[in-house]
Design an enzyme around this catalytic site. Structure first.
Site, PDB file in Angstrom:
ATOM      1  N   GLU A 104      60.905  15.185 -44.664  1.00  0.00           N
ATOM      2  CA  GLU A 104      61.263  14.177 -45.664  1.00  0.00           C
ATOM      3  C   GLU A 104      61.640  14.746 -47.044  1.00  0.00           C
ATOM      4  O   GLU A 104      61.052  14.392 -48.054  1.00  0.00           O
ATOM      5  CB  GLU A 104      60.106  13.175 -45.827  1.00  0.00           C
TER       6      GLU A 104
HETATM    7  C1  ACM Z   1      55.632  12.808 -41.477  1.00  0.00           C
HETATM    8  O1  ACM Z   1      55.070  11.785 -41.014  1.00  0.00           O
HETATM    9  N1  ACM Z   1      56.372  12.737 -42.557  1.00  0.00           N
HETATM   10  C2  ACM Z   1      55.502  14.077 -40.816  1.00  0.00           C
END
Ligand code: ACM
Length: 682
Positions: free
Chosen positions: A319
């Site tokens: 992310e």
């Molecule tokens: C995650 O849940 N961002 C690994």
């Protein structure tokens, strides 16, 4: 697939778990289910002369394991063991270990064991201490109470794991988890034969380990809530004693704000930075274009590699929003000069340099599935969280992988949902054997946005045991009734082993409803569950307490499950049958309890601001119970209702079954819906 397993399942149904009449075989509810087990008649009595001896290879860790066995037998049975640590000539349990295991526990070491129990005694045999540790957990699970006292049923178990990597991620960043939480989580993991603690140690919201090289990491990034290096060593040792590897995760280049509070020069934007208090994906990211970033990481990873001896080191990688990279002119120039066409390409560049550093410190890099890129060396391990597709892709590309998609404990889903997810299922089912062999197992994930040190146990347990079984037991072990029966038994055992998922319930209920109303609060709370998935919105801040009804309520109410199952039994049973009468009685009993709640809880709620939202839930539950009672009466009298009545009840049920303010769902609504649907109508 062991040929004997179906026989075991037959035995399971034929004899209840707590059979009262030996010599009929007693089949204890083991979890995870062993690879092979055969049960014979009779049992070894467990008396106060119980003792265990160690033969073959031995080491202090094994003696400590025996000491824990004694302590837990005493805790579980109340039997004071007269030998203490002395061993009589004919100990009831002989433990034979073949050889030492690796100094630092390695992926794929032999964890198998064999356990033979006869009426005369028990023998546990394993090639390495790891198998002994697992076998002792099985032995403890076998201890069964009968009218003749405690016994260990006569069994032969040959057991080994299906996957070598059976982990759990614990996020200690969003909400701080003191060392004691980590230690008891390790006890729980050992009890269900998990062997990797994935310790998520840095985030936007906190940096949780002491660095002596860069003391402003914890000094400015943690509010003082971090593990000292001594505490880390203690956790690692404690885990090793239980056959568990500890893998640290330092998430980078995103999810890293807490690093930048003390070291803003690592970031891609100007700052200043502060610890994030709320949840989400934030833009702050490390600057992958500066050599100073890698110099810092080299020193830091070198320091951490000394603290965490495991071969594997998790760098996160998930992310990255990319906004700071887009907005930084120097980074844009760098990307053009290096022909990095987009942000994923820049992250791949970062990962390649990072991997070299990790390698230099003799560690193997693990990262979330965003890191998957053909330029990375093949020893990198990819952890899939966005879907099973990325795991299959990684395996096809020659990488080893772990599955976490489907194993997110924070999403408050039911154990059967997790249980149905297989690391070799979904997209991985089409892989060839060589590719499948690259799938090492999986990890459940306990993300900590909506959990605190008070609620964490009830968010992990008992559901995590179902995931542990998926990763340990043969693929063919899929029977849900058996799983839930064993899950309940395992839940109680975990509590005796030191977890607080059951004991922690009552204080929370007392806080909401007052000390005199916890029973009624429990009736209410047992009928509801937290909203599922990513629906939770309130308490969107690290500093807010998590002490509402939604926090007390279980992610999966086994009591609600029983109600829903009893409704199924009621509907399926022939009219006028005993089963039908029994089920009707049970259902009606529950409905009456729920109907009474608004009145019985009224005084409690009147004096409690926290109770206000619970009062709304109690009213909704009572309204649904009223509809269910009308439905039961109509079914009983075979008295048809109008189609409108039915439609209206179902409409009402849909409205009332989720309370978006209290952030709970009424977990018994599916059963109530079936009752309404079963009413005859004109
Ligand atoms: C995650 O849940 N961002 C690994």
């Amino acid at each position: 697939m062991p040929a004997r397993l179906p026989l075991i399942l037959i035995l399971f149904y034929a004899f209840p778990a707590f059979a009262q009449n030996p010599p009929e075989p007693i089949v204890p509810p083991l979890m995870p289910q062993p690879d092979r087990m055969s049960v014979t008649a009779g049992a070894m009595p467990l008396t106060q002369s119980f003792a265990a001896s160690l033969t073959g290879y031995t080491e202090p860790r094994l003696q400590r394991a025996v000491d824990r066995l004694y302590a837990r037998i005493t805790a579980q049975t109340g039997i004071p063991l007269e030998y203490g640590t002395r061993v009589p000539d004919h100990p009831a349990l002989v433990i034979h270990t073949g050889r030492a295991s690796e100094k630092v526990q390695k992926l794929g070491e032999d964890e198998s064991y064999r356990l033979d129990v006869t009426t005369q005694g028990a023998r546990l045999e394993a090639p390495t201490p790891l198998g002994v540790l697992h076998g002792l957990e099985t032995f403890l699970q076998l201890v069964t109470s009968t009218q003749q006292g405690y016994v260990v049923p006569a069994v032969t178990i040959e057991d080994k794991p299906r996957f070598p990597w059976r982990g759990m991620l614990l996020d200690v960043c969003r909400h701080w988890m003191p060392k004691e939480v980590v230690l008891r989580t390790l006890d729980g993991m050992a009890a269900v034969k998990m062997n990797v603690l994935h310790w998520h140690l840095s985030e936007y919201q906190g940096f949780r380990v002491e660095s002596r090289k860069f003391p402003r990491l914890q000094g400015m990034g943690s509010d003082g809530l971090y593990y000292t290096q001594n505490e880390v060593r203690e956790v690692v040792d404690y885990a090793r004693d239980r056959g568990i590897r500890v893998i640290p995760e330092f998430d980078m280049p995103g999810h890293a704000t807490a690093w930048f509070v003390g070291y803003p020069q690592l970031a891609s934007g100007p700052g200043p930075y502060h610890i994030e208090r709320t949840w989400g994906v934030f833009d702050a990211a490390m600057d992958p274009t500066r050599d100073s970033t890698y110099k810092f990481l080299d020193t830091f990873i070198g320091e951490m590699a000394k603290l965490f001896p495991d071969d594997y080191f998790h760098i996160g990688g998930d992310e990255v929003s990319g906004k700071q990279w887009r907005e930084n002119e120097k980074i844009q120039v760098f990307m053009r000069r290096h022909h990095l066409k987009d942000n994923p390409a820049l992250q791949a560049y970062f990962n390649q340099r990072l991997q070299k550093i990790v390698r230099k410190h003799n560690r193997i890099m693990v990262g979330w599935d965003e890191i998957l890129h053909p330029d990375l060396p093949k020893d990198v391990v990819v952890q899939s969280w966005r879907g099973q597709q990325s795991l299959a892709q990684a395996a096809r590309d020659g990488y080893r992988g772990l599955l976490s998609f489907g194993y997110y404990l924070d999403l408050a889903q039911h154990a059967d949902m997790h249980y149905a997810i297989d690391p070799l299922g979904g997209a991985a089912a089409t892989l060839n054997p060589e590719q499948q062999a690259r799938i090492l197992g999986g990890e459940s994930c306990m993300w900590a946005e909506w959990i605190s040190d008070e609620t964490v146990d009830s968010r992990i347990w008992p559901r995590n045991a179902a995931i542990a079984e998926r990763l340990w037991s043969p693929a063919g072990v899929t029977d849900l009734n058996s799983m839930y029966q064993r899950l309940e038994a395992q839940s109680a055992r975990l509590e005796t082993a030191g977890l607080t998922h059951i004991a922690g319930y009552r204080p929370m209920l007392e806080r909401i409803g007052g000390v005199n109303s916890w029973r009624e609060m429990k009736i209410l709370s047992d009928a509801v569950e937290p909203v599922k998935g990513y629906k939770r919105r309130l308490d969107h801040d690290q500093r807010k307490p998590l002490n509402r009804l939604v926090d007390a309520a279980r992610p999966e109410s086994l009591s609600a499950r029983r109600f829903n199952r009893t409704v199924d039994a009621f509907i399926a049973a022939p009219e006028n049958s005993t089963e039908r009468k029994q089920a009707a009685e049970e259902v009606t009993g529950k409905l009456n309890e729920w109907l009474a709640l608004p009145e019985t809880l009224k005084p409690a709620f009147e004096n409690s601001p926290m109770g206000a939202e619970a009062a709304g839930v109690a009213a909704a539950l009572a309204s649904l119970a009223q509809a269910a009672r009308s439905a039961m009466q109509a079914i009983g009298a075979q008295q048809p209702v109008t189609a409108e009545w039915k439609a209206q009840q179902l409409d009402n049920l849909k409205k009332l079954s989720t309370d978006p303010n209290a952030e709970v769902v009424i977990a018994v609504a599916p059963g109530i819906q079936k009752l309404i649907e079963a009413v005859p109508y004109k």
